[in-house]
Design a protein around this motif. Structure first.
Motif, PDB file in Angstrom:
ATOM      1  N   VAL A 157      -3.160 -44.297  20.974  1.00  0.00           N
ATOM      2  CA  VAL A 157      -4.656 -44.366  19.499  1.00  0.00           C
ATOM      3  C   VAL A 157      -5.397 -44.736  20.350  1.00  0.00           C
ATOM      4  CG1 VAL A 157      -4.853 -45.852  16.783  1.00  0.00           C
ATOM      5  CG2 VAL A 157      -2.442 -43.975  17.469  1.00  0.00           C
ATOM      6  N   LYS A 158      -4.938 -45.917  21.015  1.00  0.00           N
ATOM      7  CA  LYS A 158      -6.159 -46.711  21.498  1.00  0.00           C
ATOM      8  C   LYS A 158      -7.187 -45.127  22.445  1.00  0.00           C
ATOM      9  CE  LYS A 158      -6.073 -51.097  22.438  1.00  0.00           C
ATOM     10  NZ  LYS A 158      -5.791 -51.991  23.270  1.00  0.00           N
ATOM     11  N   ASN A 159      -6.949 -44.572  22.951  1.00  0.00           N
ATOM     12  CA  ASN A 159      -7.418 -44.243  24.387  1.00  0.00           C
ATOM     13  C   ASN A 159      -7.990 -42.751  23.099  1.00  0.00           C
ATOM     14  OD1 ASN A 159      -7.395 -42.406  26.610  1.00  0.00           O
ATOM     15  ND2 ASN A 159      -5.835 -42.237  26.594  1.00  0.00           N
ATOM     16  N   VAL A 160      -7.333 -42.407  21.967  1.00  0.00           N
ATOM     17  CA  VAL A 160      -8.101 -41.475  21.287  1.00  0.00           C
ATOM     18  C   VAL A 160      -9.532 -41.789  20.915  1.00  0.00           C
ATOM     19  CG1 VAL A 160      -8.088 -40.428  19.725  1.00  0.00           C
ATOM     20  CG2 VAL A 160      -6.425 -39.422  21.177  1.00  0.00           C
ATOM     21  N   THR A 161      -8.726 -43.186  20.015  1.00  0.00           N
ATOM     22  CA  THR A 161      -9.980 -43.488  19.862  1.00  0.00           C
ATOM     23  C   THR A 161     -11.576 -44.414  20.815  1.00  0.00           C
ATOM     24  OG1 THR A 161      -8.572 -44.761  17.647  1.00  0.00           O
ATOM     25  CG2 THR A 161     -10.477 -46.068  18.203  1.00  0.00           C
ATOM     26  N   GLY A 162     -10.855 -44.680  21.895  1.00  0.00           N
ATOM     27  CA  GLY A 162     -12.031 -45.365  22.667  1.00  0.00           C
ATOM     28  C   GLY A 162     -12.534 -43.339  23.401  1.00  0.00           C
ATOM     29  N   VAL A 163     -12.280 -42.516  23.287  1.00  0.00           N
ATOM     30  CA  VAL A 163     -12.851 -41.505  23.530  1.00  0.00           C
ATOM     31  C   VAL A 163     -14.058 -40.802  22.738  1.00  0.00           C
ATOM     32  CG1 VAL A 163     -11.789 -40.327  25.279  1.00  0.00           C
ATOM     33  CG2 VAL A 163     -10.769 -39.815  23.117  1.00  0.00           C
ATOM     34  N   LEU A 164     -13.689 -41.113  21.199  1.00  0.00           N
ATOM     35  CA  LEU A 164     -14.496 -40.462  20.233  1.00  0.00           C
ATOM     36  C   LEU A 164     -15.914 -41.556  20.091  1.00  0.00           C
ATOM     37  CD1 LEU A 164     -11.778 -39.658  17.768  1.00  0.00           C
ATOM     38  CD2 LEU A 164     -12.972 -37.637  18.728  1.00  0.00           C
ATOM     39  N   LYS A 165     -15.094 -43.164  19.792  1.00  0.00           N
ATOM     40  CA  LYS A 165     -15.907 -43.725  19.814  1.00  0.00           C
ATOM     41  C   LYS A 165     -16.940 -43.551  20.814  1.00  0.00           C
ATOM     42  CE  LYS A 165     -13.780 -46.993  17.428  1.00  0.00           C
ATOM     43  NZ  LYS A 165     -14.067 -48.599  16.741  1.00  0.00           N
ATOM     44  N   ALA A 166     -16.537 -42.940  22.175  1.00  0.00           N
ATOM     45  CA  ALA A 166     -18.097 -42.708  22.921  1.00  0.00           C
ATOM     46  C   ALA A 166     -18.829 -42.077  23.141  1.00  0.00           C
ATOM     47  CB  ALA A 166     -17.259 -42.833  24.583  1.00  0.00           C
ATOM     48  N   LEU A 167     -18.674 -40.298  22.464  1.00  0.00           N
ATOM     49  CA  LEU A 167     -19.517 -40.044  22.167  1.00  0.00           C
ATOM     50  C   LEU A 167     -20.533 -40.643  21.480  1.00  0.00           C
ATOM     51  CD1 LEU A 167     -16.748 -37.279  21.106  1.00  0.00           C
ATOM     52  CD2 LEU A 167     -17.793 -37.450  22.809  1.00  0.00           C
ATOM     53  N   SER A 168     -21.972 -40.197  21.881  1.00  0.00           N
ATOM     54  CA  SER A 168     -23.280 -40.579  20.768  1.00  0.00           C
ATOM     55  C   SER A 168     -22.987 -39.407  19.991  1.00  0.00           C
ATOM     56  CB  SER A 168     -24.308 -39.758  21.998  1.00  0.00           C
ATOM     57  OG  SER A 168     -25.386 -40.065  21.670  1.00  0.00           O
ATOM     58  N   GLY A 169     -23.765 -40.653  18.828  1.00  0.00           N
ATOM     59  CA  GLY A 169     -23.689 -40.002  17.628  1.00  0.00           C
ATOM     60  C   GLY A 169     -22.216 -39.716  16.398  1.00  0.00           C
ATOM     61  N   VAL A 170     -21.383 -40.770  17.189  1.00  0.00           N
ATOM     62  CA  VAL A 170     -19.940 -41.196  16.425  1.00  0.00           C
ATOM     63  C   VAL A 170     -20.133 -42.535  15.709  1.00  0.00           C
ATOM     64  CG1 VAL A 170     -18.170 -41.847  16.272  1.00  0.00           C
ATOM     65  CG2 VAL A 170     -18.614 -39.633  17.545  1.00  0.00           C
ATOM     66  N   ALA A 171     -19.943 -43.030  14.341  1.00  0.00           N
ATOM     67  CA  ALA A 171     -20.324 -44.157  14.140  1.00  0.00           C
ATOM     68  C   ALA A 171     -18.973 -44.560  13.964  1.00  0.00           C
ATOM     69  CB  ALA A 171     -21.806 -44.032  12.853  1.00  0.00           C
ATOM     70  N   GLU A 172     -17.759 -43.859  13.601  1.00  0.00           N
ATOM     71  CA  GLU A 172     -16.472 -44.856  13.787  1.00  0.00           C
ATOM     72  C   GLU A 172     -15.583 -43.775  13.919  1.00  0.00           C
ATOM     73  OE1 GLU A 172     -14.282 -46.799   9.562  1.00  0.00           O
ATOM     74  OE2 GLU A 172     -16.248 -46.201   9.088  1.00  0.00           O
ATOM     75  N   ALA A 173     -14.096 -44.100  14.402  1.00  0.00           N
ATOM     76  CA  ALA A 173     -13.261 -43.169  14.158  1.00  0.00           C
ATOM     77  C   ALA A 173     -12.236 -44.028  14.482  1.00  0.00           C
ATOM     78  CB  ALA A 173     -13.369 -42.622  15.765  1.00  0.00           C
ATOM     79  N   GLN A 174     -11.582 -44.101  12.923  1.00  0.00           N
ATOM     80  CA  GLN A 174     -10.101 -43.925  12.272  1.00  0.00           C
ATOM     81  C   GLN A 174      -9.115 -43.457  13.275  1.00  0.00           C
ATOM     82  OE1 GLN A 174      -9.798 -47.133  11.087  1.00  0.00           O
ATOM     83  NE2 GLN A 174     -11.858 -47.250  11.123  1.00  0.00           N
ATOM     84  N   VAL A 175      -7.749 -43.512  13.941  1.00  0.00           N
ATOM     85  CA  VAL A 175      -7.225 -43.147  14.366  1.00  0.00           C
ATOM     86  C   VAL A 175      -5.761 -43.149  13.839  1.00  0.00           C
ATOM     87  CG1 VAL A 175      -5.999 -42.191  16.276  1.00  0.00           C
ATOM     88  CG2 VAL A 175      -8.097 -42.536  16.779  1.00  0.00           C
ATOM     89  N   SER A 176      -4.982 -42.838  13.237  1.00  0.00           N
ATOM     90  CA  SER A 176      -3.361 -42.350  12.012  1.00  0.00           C
ATOM     91  C   SER A 176      -2.550 -41.957  13.646  1.00  0.00           C
ATOM     92  CB  SER A 176      -3.558 -42.514  11.107  1.00  0.00           C
ATOM     93  OG  SER A 176      -2.039 -42.859  10.797  1.00  0.00           O
ATOM     94  N   LEU A 177      -1.714 -42.853  14.346  1.00  0.00           N
ATOM     95  CA  LEU A 177      -0.327 -41.999  14.601  1.00  0.00           C
ATOM     96  C   LEU A 177       0.766 -42.358  14.229  1.00  0.00           C
ATOM     97  CD1 LEU A 177       1.385 -41.595  17.002  1.00  0.00           C
ATOM     98  CD2 LEU A 177       2.061 -44.277  17.258  1.00  0.00           C
ATOM     99  N   GLU A 178       1.036 -42.313  12.812  1.00  0.00           N
ATOM    100  CA  GLU A 178       1.311 -42.618  11.337  1.00  0.00           C
ATOM    101  C   GLU A 178       1.277 -40.881  10.671  1.00  0.00           C
ATOM    102  OE1 GLU A 178       0.102 -45.415  11.470  1.00  0.00           O
ATOM    103  OE2 GLU A 178       2.037 -46.203  12.407  1.00  0.00           O
ATOM    104  N   ASN A 179      -0.250 -40.640  10.718  1.00  0.00           N
ATOM    105  CA  ASN A 179      -0.302 -39.556  10.305  1.00  0.00           C
ATOM    106  C   ASN A 179      -0.962 -38.296  10.957  1.00  0.00           C
ATOM    107  OD1 ASN A 179      -0.235 -40.474   7.225  1.00  0.00           O
ATOM    108  ND2 ASN A 179      -2.868 -40.741   7.837  1.00  0.00           N
ATOM    109  N   ALA A 180      -0.815 -38.873  13.113  1.00  0.00           N
ATOM    110  CA  ALA A 180      -1.541 -37.558  13.977  1.00  0.00           C
ATOM    111  C   ALA A 180      -2.831 -36.976  13.238  1.00  0.00           C
ATOM    112  CB  ALA A 180       0.190 -36.470  14.094  1.00  0.00           C
ATOM    113  N   SER A 181      -3.743 -38.192  13.285  1.00  0.00           N
ATOM    114  CA  SER A 181      -5.384 -37.715  12.664  1.00  0.00           C
ATOM    115  C   SER A 181      -6.097 -38.126  13.420  1.00  0.00           C
ATOM    116  CB  SER A 181      -5.166 -37.459  11.281  1.00  0.00           C
ATOM    117  OG  SER A 181      -4.888 -38.237  11.086  1.00  0.00           O
ATOM    118  N   ALA A 182      -7.135 -37.786  13.570  1.00  0.00           N
ATOM    119  CA  ALA A 182      -8.615 -38.912  13.614  1.00  0.00           C
ATOM    120  C   ALA A 182      -9.400 -38.604  12.536  1.00  0.00           C
ATOM    121  CB  ALA A 182      -8.918 -38.475  14.918  1.00  0.00           C
ATOM    122  N   THR A 183     -10.197 -39.922  11.892  1.00  0.00           N
ATOM    123  CA  THR A 183     -10.844 -39.833  10.730  1.00  0.00           C
ATOM    124  C   THR A 183     -12.580 -39.816  11.746  1.00  0.00           C
ATOM    125  OG1 THR A 183      -9.524 -40.108   8.975  1.00  0.00           O
ATOM    126  CG2 THR A 183     -11.831 -39.999   8.475  1.00  0.00           C
TER     127      THR A 183
END
Length: 70
Positions: free
Chosen positions: A17-43
Protein backbone atom coordinates in the motif's frame (compact mmCIF):
# COMPACT_ATOMS: atom_id res chain seq x y z
CA UNK A 1 -9.52 17.94 -10.43
CA UNK A 2 -10.81 14.56 -11.51
CA UNK A 3 -11.13 11.54 -9.26
CA UNK A 4 -10.72 7.96 -10.40
CA UNK A 5 -10.60 4.59 -8.67
CA UNK A 6 -8.05 2.22 -10.17
CA UNK A 7 -8.13 -1.51 -9.51
CA UNK A 8 -4.76 -2.63 -8.11
CA UNK A 9 -4.00 -6.36 -8.13
CA UNK A 10 -1.11 -8.05 -6.36
CA UNK A 11 -0.98 -6.09 -3.10
CA UNK A 12 -0.57 -8.32 -0.05
CA UNK A 13 0.53 -6.08 2.83
CA UNK A 14 0.84 -2.57 4.21
CA UNK A 15 4.21 -2.20 2.49
CA UNK A 16 2.52 -2.72 -0.86
CA UNK A 17 0.00 0.00 0.00
CA UNK A 18 2.82 2.42 0.91
CA UNK A 19 4.66 1.58 -2.30
CA UNK A 20 1.62 2.19 -4.54
CA UNK A 21 0.71 5.36 -2.62
CA UNK A 22 4.25 6.66 -3.03
CA UNK A 23 4.52 6.07 -6.77
CA UNK A 24 1.15 7.72 -7.39
CA UNK A 25 1.85 10.76 -5.19
CA UNK A 26 5.22 11.20 -6.92
CA UNK A 27 3.51 11.89 -10.24
CA UNK A 28 3.15 15.52 -11.23
CA UNK A 29 -0.55 16.46 -11.24
CA UNK A 30 -1.60 14.03 -8.50
CA UNK A 31 -3.20 15.87 -5.57
CA UNK A 32 -4.13 12.87 -3.42
CA UNK A 33 -3.91 9.08 -3.50
CA UNK A 34 -5.79 6.78 -1.13
CA UNK A 35 -4.83 3.13 -1.53
CA UNK A 36 -6.91 0.32 0.00
CA UNK A 37 -5.52 -3.17 0.51
CA UNK A 38 -9.00 -4.49 1.42
CA UNK A 39 -10.62 -3.13 -1.75
CA UNK A 40 -7.55 -3.76 -3.95
CA UNK A 41 -7.86 -0.25 -5.32
CA UNK A 42 -6.42 3.24 -5.39
CA UNK A 43 -8.60 6.35 -5.44
CA UNK A 44 -6.68 9.22 -6.99
CA UNK A 45 -7.48 12.94 -7.30
CA UNK A 46 -5.52 14.33 -10.22
CA UNK A 47 -5.35 17.06 -12.83
CA UNK A 48 -6.04 15.44 -16.23
CA UNK A 49 -4.33 18.38 -17.96
CA UNK A 50 -1.05 17.30 -16.30
CA UNK A 51 -1.25 13.52 -15.91
CA UNK A 52 -3.35 10.93 -17.75
CA UNK A 53 -5.22 7.93 -16.40
CA UNK A 54 -2.89 5.77 -18.50
CA UNK A 55 0.13 7.32 -16.72
CA UNK A 56 -1.43 6.52 -13.34
CA UNK A 57 -1.94 2.89 -14.35
CA UNK A 58 1.59 2.72 -15.79
CA UNK A 59 3.08 3.98 -12.51
CA UNK A 60 1.27 1.24 -10.58
CA UNK A 61 2.39 -1.42 -13.07
CA UNK A 62 6.00 -0.15 -13.04
CA UNK A 63 5.93 -0.59 -9.24
CA UNK A 64 5.23 -4.30 -9.80
CA UNK A 65 1.44 -4.47 -9.48
CA UNK A 66 -1.35 -4.98 -11.99
CA UNK A 67 -3.72 -2.10 -12.78
CA UNK A 68 -6.19 -3.53 -15.30
CA UNK A 69 -8.64 -1.24 -17.08
CA UNK A 70 -12.09 -1.74 -15.62
Amino acid sequence: MDEVTIKVEGMSCGGCVKNVTGVLKALSGVAEAQVSLENASATVRYDPAIVSLEALRAAVENAGFDAPAS
